[in-house]
Design a protein around this motif. Structure first.
Motif, PDB file in Angstrom:
ATOM      1  N   ILE A   1      -9.900  -1.888   2.469  1.00 48.14           N
ATOM      2  CA  ILE A   1      -9.913  -0.460   2.757  1.00 48.14           C
ATOM      3  C   ILE A   1     -11.314  -0.088   3.214  1.00 48.14           C
ATOM      4  O   ILE A   1     -12.302  -0.435   2.558  1.00 48.14           O
TER       5      ILE A   1
ATOM      6  N   LEU B   1      -7.662  -5.113  -3.994  1.00 51.06           N
ATOM      7  CA  LEU B   1      -8.197  -4.442  -2.805  1.00 51.06           C
ATOM      8  C   LEU B   1      -9.662  -4.807  -2.610  1.00 51.06           C
ATOM      9  O   LEU B   1     -10.427  -4.859  -3.572  1.00 51.06           O
TER      10      LEU B   1
ATOM     11  N   GLN C   1      -3.310   0.018  -7.330  1.00 48.79           N
ATOM     12  CA  GLN C   1      -3.587  -1.424  -7.338  1.00 48.79           C
ATOM     13  C   GLN C   1      -4.613  -1.747  -8.419  1.00 48.79           C
ATOM     14  O   GLN C   1      -5.466  -0.928  -8.744  1.00 48.79           O
TER      15      GLN C   1
ATOM     16  N   LEU D   1       0.833  -1.207   0.000  1.00 47.34           N
ATOM     17  CA  LEU D   1       0.000   0.000   0.000  1.00 47.34           C
ATOM     18  C   LEU D   1       0.869   1.260   0.000  1.00 47.34           C
ATOM     19  O   LEU D   1       0.617   2.207  -0.761  1.00 47.34           O
TER      20      LEU D   1
ATOM     21  N   ASN E   1       1.113   3.940  -3.037  1.00 51.63           N
ATOM     22  CA  ASN E   1       0.756   5.350  -2.851  1.00 51.63           C
ATOM     23  C   ASN E   1       1.914   6.260  -3.281  1.00 51.63           C
ATOM     24  O   ASN E   1       1.676   7.332  -3.851  1.00 51.63           O
TER      25      ASN E   1
ATOM     26  N   ALA F   1      -5.488  -6.628   0.732  1.00 49.51           N
ATOM     27  CA  ALA F   1      -5.817  -5.566   1.692  1.00 49.51           C
ATOM     28  C   ALA F   1      -7.278  -5.186   1.566  1.00 49.51           C
ATOM     29  O   ALA F   1      -7.869  -5.278   0.490  1.00 49.51           O
TER      30      ALA F   1
ATOM     31  N   PRO G   1      -9.552   4.389  -3.711  1.00 52.35           N
ATOM     32  CA  PRO G   1      -8.460   3.576  -3.172  1.00 52.35           C
ATOM     33  C   PRO G   1      -7.605   2.868  -4.222  1.00 52.35           C
ATOM     34  O   PRO G   1      -6.376   2.832  -4.093  1.00 52.35           O
TER      35      PRO G   1
ATOM     36  N   PHE H   1      -3.616   3.829  -4.207  1.00 56.57           N
ATOM     37  CA  PHE H   1      -2.601   2.836  -3.850  1.00 56.57           C
ATOM     38  C   PHE H   1      -2.058   2.106  -5.075  1.00 56.57           C
ATOM     39  O   PHE H   1      -1.351   1.120  -4.950  1.00 56.57           O
TER      40      PHE H   1
END
Ligand SMILES: [Zn+2]
Length: 236
Positions: free
Chosen positions: A86, A107, A102, A52, A56, A84, A96, A100
């Motif tokens: 969120i 996620l 992804q 993460l 970011n 992960a 998100p 991040f």
């Protein structure tokens, strides 16, 4: 959560790995069949947090990884292994997967204005951890959060809000109230951080699933605040 989602996401092997906390979700196994699934990017909480943080940093630098979204689409029909989860705000500026860096399947995201724990959101996060195997949950607040600001105003002035917005603000008050008792210039930012801290603690203590997994070292719950101006997520 729909039966199709459950069928796509569950496997007995993952479930057993999830540990003692997952026992509470045992009835879910009755609706699934084990399937080959794509690989998970991280298998420990610390490794998940690093993914993460690194993602970011790429987002802040505007150097996102190249992705061919169609290339792995077929594999994703066989299941999901997000590393992960969120708990983020519904704010349109805080996405998100982008923040991040992804891709799809990485996620497990629950979003609600004010990024606070609701019964349905908690159930989703429990499912993500105990069944899908997420290694970390990040409660993700952000600067200039309208839901937080509305709650601060309601606490200070007792103003009425229309429709169900009043319910949302009422639910957020316990997490934000401590910020009003602290001193300092930036009440709005203090309230954002207090709200994140409160909901991190809530998730860490939620029995039986999340608290047991945290105690066993299989899961971490952390807080972050996204800065709208820079895109950076600071851990809090
Ligand atoms: Zn917000």
């Amino acid at each position: 959560m729909c039966k199709v989602c459950l069928d796509a996401g569950l496997s007995r092997r993952l479930f057993v790995r999830a540990g003692a906390g997952a026992l509470a979700a045992a009835p879910l196994l009755g609706v699934v069949q084990a399937q080959a699934q794509p690989a998970r990017l991280a298998e420990t909480p610390d490794a998940a947090l690093k993914l993460l943080v690194d993602g970011n940093a790429r987002y802040v630098a505007n150097k996102l990884n190249d992705r061919d979204f169609s290339a792995t689409r077929a594999a994703r029909t066989q299941g999901q292994k997000p590393f992960a989860a969120i708990l983020g705000c519904a704010d349109a500026r805080v996405a998100p997967e982008l923040a991040f860096d992804q891709g799809p399947g990485e996620l497990f995201v629950v979003r609600v204005a004010g990024n606070f724990v609701t019964p349905d959101g908690l159930a989703s996060l429990e499912f993500g951890a105990a069944v899908l195997g997420t290694k970390i949950i990040m409660v993700l607040g952000h600067s200039s959060c309208g839901a937080v600001n509305a709650t601060v105003a309601a606490l200070q002035k007792g103003n009425d809000l229309p429709g169900h917005i009043a319910d949302l603000v009422r639910a957020m008050k316990p997490g934000i109230e401590p910020a009003l008792k602290q001193t300092g210039d930036d009440l709005a930012q203090r309230a954002v951080i207090a709200n994140v801290h409160y909901n991190v603690q809530r998730l860490q203590q939620e029995k039986p699933i999340l608290a047991d997994m945290v105690a066993a070292g299989k899961l971490r719950v952390v807080g972050g605040v996204y800065d709208l101006a820079t895109g950076k997520v600071n851990l809090v």
